[in-house]
Scaffold this active site. Structure first.
Site, PDB file in Angstrom:
ATOM      1  N   ASP A   1      -4.615   8.019  -0.680  1.00  0.00           N
ATOM      2  CA  ASP A   1      -4.964   7.762   0.784  1.00  0.00           C
ATOM      3  C   ASP A   1      -3.963   7.762   1.613  1.00  0.00           C
ATOM      4  O   ASP A   1      -4.078   7.518   2.799  1.00  0.00           O
ATOM      5  CB  ASP A   1      -5.901   6.633   1.072  1.00  0.00           C
ATOM      6  CG  ASP A   1      -5.221   5.157   0.727  1.00  0.00           C
ATOM      7  OD1 ASP A   1      -4.268   5.153  -0.260  1.00  0.00           O
ATOM      8  OD2 ASP A   1      -5.704   4.394   1.500  1.00  0.00           O
TER       9      ASP A   1
ATOM     10  N   ASP B   1       0.646   8.409  -1.547  1.00  0.00           N
ATOM     11  CA  ASP B   1      -0.421   7.964  -2.715  1.00  0.00           C
ATOM     12  C   ASP B   1      -1.711   8.605  -2.303  1.00  0.00           C
ATOM     13  O   ASP B   1      -1.836   9.330  -1.177  1.00  0.00           O
ATOM     14  CB  ASP B   1      -0.524   6.321  -2.953  1.00  0.00           C
ATOM     15  CG  ASP B   1      -0.942   5.799  -1.691  1.00  0.00           C
ATOM     16  OD1 ASP B   1      -0.929   6.358  -0.410  1.00  0.00           O
ATOM     17  OD2 ASP B   1      -1.630   4.631  -1.975  1.00  0.00           O
TER      18      ASP B   1
ATOM     19  N   SER C   1      -7.026   3.323  -2.742  1.00  0.00           N
ATOM     20  CA  SER C   1      -5.615   3.557  -2.711  1.00  0.00           C
ATOM     21  C   SER C   1      -4.876   4.129  -3.814  1.00  0.00           C
ATOM     22  O   SER C   1      -5.096   5.187  -4.294  1.00  0.00           O
ATOM     23  CB  SER C   1      -5.030   2.158  -2.324  1.00  0.00           C
ATOM     24  OG  SER C   1      -3.669   2.187  -1.909  1.00  0.00           O
TER      25      SER C   1
ATOM     26  N   ASP D   1      -1.380   5.858   2.533  1.00  0.00           N
ATOM     27  CA  ASP D   1      -0.905   4.727   3.315  1.00  0.00           C
ATOM     28  C   ASP D   1       0.475   4.174   2.907  1.00  0.00           C
ATOM     29  O   ASP D   1       1.106   3.278   3.339  1.00  0.00           O
ATOM     30  CB  ASP D   1      -1.771   3.672   3.313  1.00  0.00           C
ATOM     31  CG  ASP D   1      -2.394   3.077   2.188  1.00  0.00           C
ATOM     32  OD1 ASP D   1      -1.913   3.374   1.025  1.00  0.00           O
ATOM     33  OD2 ASP D   1      -3.080   2.295   2.099  1.00  0.00           O
TER      34      ASP D   1
END
Length: 550
Positions: free
Chosen positions: A284, A282, A128, A286
């Site tokens: 990834d 960010d 993340s 999400d």
């Protein structure tokens, strides 16, 4: 792979202990940790171990689960793609089919793909918004949501039954593709995901707002850029230096849109092109961060502020269109601002609180679909995670980037900025202010320190916090609320290591250990008549907390 690192460790007992004192913990959020040598690091062996645990769990469910298979995605971090194919290689040994994205794609698209392909499970290799030294392995169920505790426990038990971590068999990439158990996916899923994003459009007004977007070297570039373009937003400027997929995240200290420094290059470009809105995802994709033009500078919105704006926008536009359901519900976590509750109340929409973690929001969405008790309208958490379309079952920065652009354009047509709208919400509902304090404690000793902090607060009989009377203490570990008058009430949410204090002036404090980082987190929320009063109360509570912890 990490031979040099082990040689550097040598006889350093403390460093050796940190690398080997435990297996990287695996739970409902999967596992996340620093890259490196040792059982307490993310490396090819710990990846194979969790893949082995997942493979054995799937095998225990029979041939249908094996044929349904696993969708595998990955972000732009070091070794993410390699770990994705290692995972597919372990699954193939058990005759389990994998659908592997041929390029990096966001975590929410992975969630979408599981549902679209009717797969048994999904894996995304990501850490993340953590620094470059980290990576991780996140597992999703067939509903596209993060694992249930039962599923996670089963995987964990299978991992524990592995006798030798170094003897886990994995097919090589060449063997994998000749085996017939690995199918690469990309364009078809991109198209389907983008089509789903188009269903979120609320209004068909002008789309001329000037936008800067940065993926912060991550996986969000392709779907976010396409979603904005297909929705009619043509005045979009990409921060080209941060469009390069780079596991070192070389232009930022942390690839986290919650951090002001992550916006530096976006703001520089914004000033050059006259942008009204800056969006950042960010690694990834999400989480979404947003900065808006405020006079001659750019102001970053907090996760709570953007969530409140989006909630108000969704509810008001649906109300105007006559599509606001009578049984509508908004979902938020217990550490998210109560401004959202006040907004939902003003539209006669119910607020349902969940524990921290988007899997609990996804769980409620699934429950609504089964019972029809409520219609899902919006879900969010203070840490920059939001969801509007239930075709994804995790927070989704791509759909929220699209909705934020639409929202800003909608208000621009009314000669209003997002800041104008936010201030009007404060005038209507009161001035809400929040702050997060994070205390980092690395290694085994740090883990003990976090446990001690939680137990200190749990055992302390607090009558006042920063001079404000405590009216209730919610202890989610034991499942009870303790009222100031001595009464005890049962909590309805699942048991977890969280404490929340409610104060007489509508302020609150919540304390919990992080599930993904070596941190103890303290959340502060207040409601006052003015910003000055709110700032003062937050500062007083922060000082009180720091004196207790440090």
């Amino acid at each position: 792979m990490y031979q040099d690192e082990l040689l550097e460790i040598g006889d350093n007992k403390q460093t050796m202990e940190d690398h080997f004192y435990q297996l990287v913990p695996f739970g409902t959020g999967g596992m996340r940790g620093k890259l490196g040598a040792g059982t307490n690091r993310i490396n090819i062996h710990t990846i194979r171990l969790v893949a082995e645990g997942l493979a054995r769990q799937i095998e225990s469910q029979g041939e249908v689960a094996k044929i349904s298979g696993v969708v595998i995605a990955y972000d732009t971090r070091h070794f993410s793609q390699e770990f994705a194919y290692e995972t597919a290689g372990v699954l193939a040994v058990y005759g389990i089919r994998s659908y592997v994205f041929s390029e990096s794609r966001p975590t929410p698209e992975l969630s979408f793909a599981i549902r679209y392909l009717a797969a048994y499970a999904g894996v995304v290799i990501t850490a993340s918004h953590n620094p470059k030294e980290y990576n991780g392995f996140k597992v999703y169920g067939q509903d596209g949501a993060q694992l249930t505790p039962q599923f996670a426990d089963e995987v964990s038990e299978h991992m524990k039954s592995v006798e030798d971590i170094f003897k886990i068999h994995s097919l090589t990439k060449d063997e994998l593709f000749t085996s017939g158990y690995c199918i690469e996916i990309l364009e078809k899923l991109d198209d389907a995901y983008n089509s789903a994003l188009k269903t979120l459009v609320h209004v068909n007004g002008k789309k001329d707002i000037n936008i800067v977007y940065t993926p912060l070297h991550g996986a969000g570039l392709v779907p976010t850029k396409r979603a904005l373009k297909d929705a009619g937003f043509t005045n979009v400027h990409i921060v080209n230096e941060q469009a390069i997929q780079d596991g070192d995240f070389s232009t930022v200290l942390y690839p986290n849109p919650e951090e002001t420094l992550a916006f530096e290059m976006g703001i520089d470009l914004g000033k050059k092109v006259g942008a009204e809105l800056i969006l950042a995802t960010d690694p990834d994709a999400d989480r979404l961060g947003v900065a808006i033009l405020n006079g001659d500078y750019y102001q970053l919105l907090t996760g709570n502020q953007l969530g409140a704006l989006l909630l108000n926008y969704i509810l008001s536009t649906k109300q105007q269109a006559g599509t606001l359901p009578l049984n509508g519900a908004m979902l938020k976590t217990i550490v998210t601002s109560e401004l959202g509750t006040a907004i939902a109340d003003s539209f006669n929409i119910q607020t349902i609180n969940t524990l921290t973690g988007f899997k609990y929001i996804a769980e409620k969405i699934a429950e609504f679909e089964t019972t029809s008790e409520h219609s899902f309208l919006f879900g969010y958490e203070e840490s920059y995670g939001y969801l509007a379309g239930n075709f994804v079952r995790d927070k989704d920065a791509v759909q929220i980037a699209l909705l934020t652009a639409e929202m800003a354009s909608y208000y621009k047509e009314q000669n209003l900025s997002l800041l104008d709208v936010l201030n009007s919400l404060y005038q209507q509902h009161g001035y809400y202010q929040e702050k997060l304090l994070s205390f980092t404690y690395e290694g085994m000793e740090g883990q003990k320190r976090i446990i001690n902090i939680m137990e200190h607060f749990r055992n302390k009989k607090s009558v006042e916090i920063a001079g404000i009377k405590v009216i209730a203490k919610e202890d989610y570990k034991v499942g009870f609320t303790y009222l100031a008058n001595g009464e005890k009430q049962k909590l309805t949410l699942p048991k977890t290591d969280v404490l929340k204090y409610r104060l007489k002036d509508d302020s609150w404090i919540c304390i919990r250990p992080s599930g993904t980082e070596p941190k103890c987190k303290v959340y502060i929320g207040v409601k006052k008549e003015s910003k000055a009063e709110a700032d003062e109360t937050v500062a007083n509570i922060e000082e009180f907390i720091r004196e207790l912890i440090l």
